[in-house]
Design a protein around this motif. Sequence first.
Motif, short mmCIF file in Angstrom:
data_model
loop_
_atom_site.label_atom_id
_atom_site.label_comp_id
_atom_site.label_asym_id
_atom_site.label_seq_id
_atom_site.Cartn_x
_atom_site.Cartn_y
_atom_site.Cartn_z
N ASP A 1 0.80 -1.21 0.00
CA ASP A 1 0.00 0.00 0.00
C ASP A 1 0.84 1.27 0.00
O ASP A 1 0.35 2.35 -0.35
CB ASP A 1 -0.94 0.02 1.21
CG ASP A 1 -2.01 -1.07 1.13
OD1 ASP A 1 -2.31 -1.51 0.00
OD2 ASP A 1 -2.52 -1.46 2.18
N SER B 1 3.87 1.63 -7.80
CA SER B 1 3.52 0.51 -8.67
C SER B 1 4.76 -0.04 -9.36
O SER B 1 4.86 -1.25 -9.60
CB SER B 1 2.48 0.95 -9.70
OG SER B 1 2.97 2.01 -10.50
N ASN C 1 -5.94 2.46 -17.31
CA ASN C 1 -7.35 2.09 -17.34
C ASN C 1 -7.84 1.70 -18.74
O ASN C 1 -8.99 1.92 -19.10
CB ASN C 1 -8.22 3.24 -16.81
CG ASN C 1 -8.06 3.44 -15.32
OD1 ASN C 1 -8.50 2.61 -14.52
ND2 ASN C 1 -7.40 4.53 -14.94
N GLU D 1 -9.85 -5.51 -8.11
CA GLU D 1 -10.48 -4.35 -7.48
C GLU D 1 -9.45 -3.47 -6.76
O GLU D 1 -8.32 -3.88 -6.52
CB GLU D 1 -11.55 -4.84 -6.48
CG GLU D 1 -12.64 -5.68 -7.13
CD GLU D 1 -13.60 -6.28 -6.13
OE1 GLU D 1 -13.47 -5.98 -4.93
OE2 GLU D 1 -14.47 -7.06 -6.55
N ASP D 2 -9.87 -2.26 -6.43
CA ASP D 2 -9.07 -1.33 -5.65
C ASP D 2 -7.75 -0.97 -6.34
O ASP D 2 -6.73 -0.80 -5.69
CB ASP D 2 -8.80 -1.90 -4.25
CG ASP D 2 -8.33 -0.83 -3.26
OD1 ASP D 2 -8.71 0.34 -3.45
OD2 ASP D 2 -7.56 -1.18 -2.34
N HIS D 3 -7.78 -0.87 -7.66
CA HIS D 3 -6.56 -0.54 -8.39
C HIS D 3 -6.38 0.98 -8.47
O HIS D 3 -7.31 1.75 -8.21
CB HIS D 3 -6.58 -1.16 -9.79
CG HIS D 3 -7.76 -0.75 -10.61
ND1 HIS D 3 -7.85 0.46 -11.23
CD2 HIS D 3 -8.91 -1.42 -10.91
CE1 HIS D 3 -8.99 0.54 -11.89
NE2 HIS D 3 -9.65 -0.58 -11.72
N LYS D 4 -5.17 1.37 -8.86
CA LYS D 4 -4.84 2.80 -8.95
C LYS D 4 -4.66 3.28 -10.39
O LYS D 4 -4.89 4.45 -10.67
CB LYS D 4 -3.56 3.08 -8.16
CG LYS D 4 -3.67 2.77 -6.68
CD LYS D 4 -2.35 2.98 -5.96
CE LYS D 4 -2.46 2.63 -4.48
NZ LYS D 4 -1.15 2.77 -3.78
N GLY E 1 -5.30 -1.62 -12.98
CA GLY E 1 -5.27 -2.99 -12.48
C GLY E 1 -5.00 -4.02 -13.56
O GLY E 1 -4.18 -3.84 -14.44
#
Length: 201
Positions: A6, A10, A65, A143-146, A149
């Motif tokens: 966290d 990346s 994205n 899920e919960d990607h920045k 993903g």
Amino acid sequence: MEFNPDTLSSKAIYKLLTGSIIPRPIAWIATIDDAGTNNLAPFSYFNMVGDDPPHVMFSTRRDNNSNKDTLNNILATKQFVVNMVTEALAEQMNSTAQAVAPEVDEFEMVGVTPIPSSVVKPMRVKESPIQLECEMVHHYFLEDHKQGGACVVIGRVVRMHFDESVLLEDYKINMETYKPIARLAGSNYSKIGEVFSIKRS
């Protein structure tokens, strides 16, 4: 050292994981779009899921994205072909990793031969000694990607093609003639090196 994903960039996460989870088999995945254009791209986030019935999985990153052409085609057609990569195909496989327009046929771009599949619409790479025709049964977006993903795709293997040159008796694979390569970190790949056996008790 201990790392909390966290709080890492990346880039750092990517380097740590791709440098340590090695070697990774390479799926050279062929798909086709609604216009009939062939697509061919390599994925090293790949492996078999099970054999009863046979399934394979791969995941494709969604940088910025955005879906790769491979994923868009599979979501539209629900079909793909996994072509296994050998030493002789390394350069051509690597060339198909570049981003090109959807209307570009990578088979033609790198000079490999498309041949019809038995069940699915995407073509197979003739030069690959092992080809797996697959039908998608499941996909999952992380899920919960920045930054987009990734999407995990699971496909059921509906046909398997093996060149006789890589087969031994009793369905065993001849590693000396198969000569697969695997993905390491960065621009590095590996060949099959020293093999050792440990029998299970």
